[in-house]
Design a protein around this motif. Structure first.
Motif: not given
Length: 355
Positions: A237-249, A280-288, A298-303
């Motif tokens: 997931g990603a934060r709703l108003f955060d433009n930071s990159n999603v780190n999937a590493n 950059s996070p997609t709308f889908r990542a922000r929504f989820i 937290r929004a910026d976590v794996w699930g």
């Protein structure tokens, strides 16, 4: 040919090879295998094969009697909003491994019964208890358990809880007893209550998970009763108003693991190494991510697309994370979007039911 078909084909090849060896050792000719006396000789030989190599030949061509389950049967507890029919394919997959199963009889409309909780003042306070609001579900589970117990012939059985069915299984075990249960395996279950006092986070269970956490027995993985919690890592997931990159590493998790002596120890595991260029996070990542936030804060976590990985693990249990696993059978696809009950995913956790 898929993995299940290949496995079954290999077992048949091995069985035929073993049968030839047994036929030679018992000095049986093709003629010896004819007639009633031949049938007895074949039965003796097949029994020797099965005992020696733990291999079972198909019996449908030899007998009209129903086959008995090789392993302890399982009761499947549907998740919130699911019905019993959603788990038919999972039942067929379990059957291929020799595990008979019974699904608690639940329809989608049944979940409207939970609206009775609106009449309880504790609902509005966020301090709702599982009973009596969820008594209807617990009754369905108990009916399924009684049906499964008829297959055990005095033995024990396993509980498989999907999503909310996992923590509802804990409620059932606490309220109805667990002497006949040897394993609780949960699939994408939100075990932990959401954090309190966090802006924008509302406890969707209205206190149910908090009640279970505070009042029911803790999970303790033992040889007599095993707790196994499977979490999926389908999307971050990603934060709703955060433009930071999603780190999937890299993700490091302290998890209990089982050693040869059935003891639990803690190690750190590193999973899902990915060298792709961050985007950059997609709308889908922000929504989820907003859904994740309601569960774990937290929004910026794996699930798995619904339940965060951290929430699907339970202290004291054997916790497992599987990459690329989607939350629900509804909307899943065995190839591009497999869920916990897809054949290729079941293959990764089925050994817990066969032990």
């Amino acid at each position: 040919m898929n993995q299940i078909q290949r496995r079954r084909t290999n077992r048949i090849r091995i069985g035929c090879k073993i049968w030839k060896q047994q036929q030679q050792q018992l000095q049986l000719t093709d003629k010896d295998c004819e007639g009633s006396s031949g049938l007895m000789a074949v039965t003796v030989a097949l029994g020797s094969v099965e005992r020696s190599f733990n291999f079972r030949f198909p019996t449908s061509c030899c007998s009209s009697k129903p086959t008995t389950t090789t392993y302890r049967p399982a009761v499947i507890l549907p998740g919130l909003g699911n019905n019993s029919g959603d788990y038919q394919k999972l039942q067929l997959t379990l059957k291929d491994y020799g595990v008979a199963s019974v699904v608690a009889k639940v329809s989608r409309i049944d979940w409207l019964r939970n609206a009775a909780g609106l009449l309880d003042p504790n609902y509005w306070k966020g301090t709702l208890a599982p009973r009596p609001v969820l008594d209807w579900y617990l009754k369905r589970v108990d009916e399924a358990v009684q049906e499964a117990k008829q297959l055990t012939q005095g033995g024990k059985l396993s509980l498989i809880g999907h999503s909310a069915g996992g923590w509802l299984a804990r409620v059932y075990m606490e309220e109805f007893g667990l002497s006949h249960i040897s394993l609780l395996l949960t699939l994408g279950t939100p075990h932990l209550p959401p954090p309190k006092g966090m802006p924008g986070v509302i406890d969707q269970t209205r206190g149910l998970l908090d009640y279970v956490e505070k009042n029911y027995s803790k999970a303790v993985y033992t040889p007599q009763l095993k707790y196994v919690c499977i979490a999926g890592r389908y999307i971050q997931g990603a934060r709703l108003f955060d433009n930071s990159n999603v780190n999937a590493n890299v993700v490091a998790l302290p998890v209990p693991v089982e050693d040869d002596d059935l003891q639990i120890s803690e190690i750190a595991i590193v999973k899902n190494l990915n060298n792709s260029t961050p985007t950059s996070p997609t709308f889908r990542a922000r929504f989820i991510g907003q859904g994740y936030k309601q569960v774990c804060g937290r929004a910026d976590v794996w699930g798995d697309g619904v339940v965060p990985e951290s929430s699907a693990h339970l202290e004291g249990a054997l916790n497992v994370s599987l990459d690329g696993v989607y939350h629900s059978p509804v909307g899943s696809d065995n190839l591009s979007r497999p869920w916990y009950g897809s054949p290729a995913i079941v293959e990764q956790w089925i050994h817990h039911l066969l032990g």
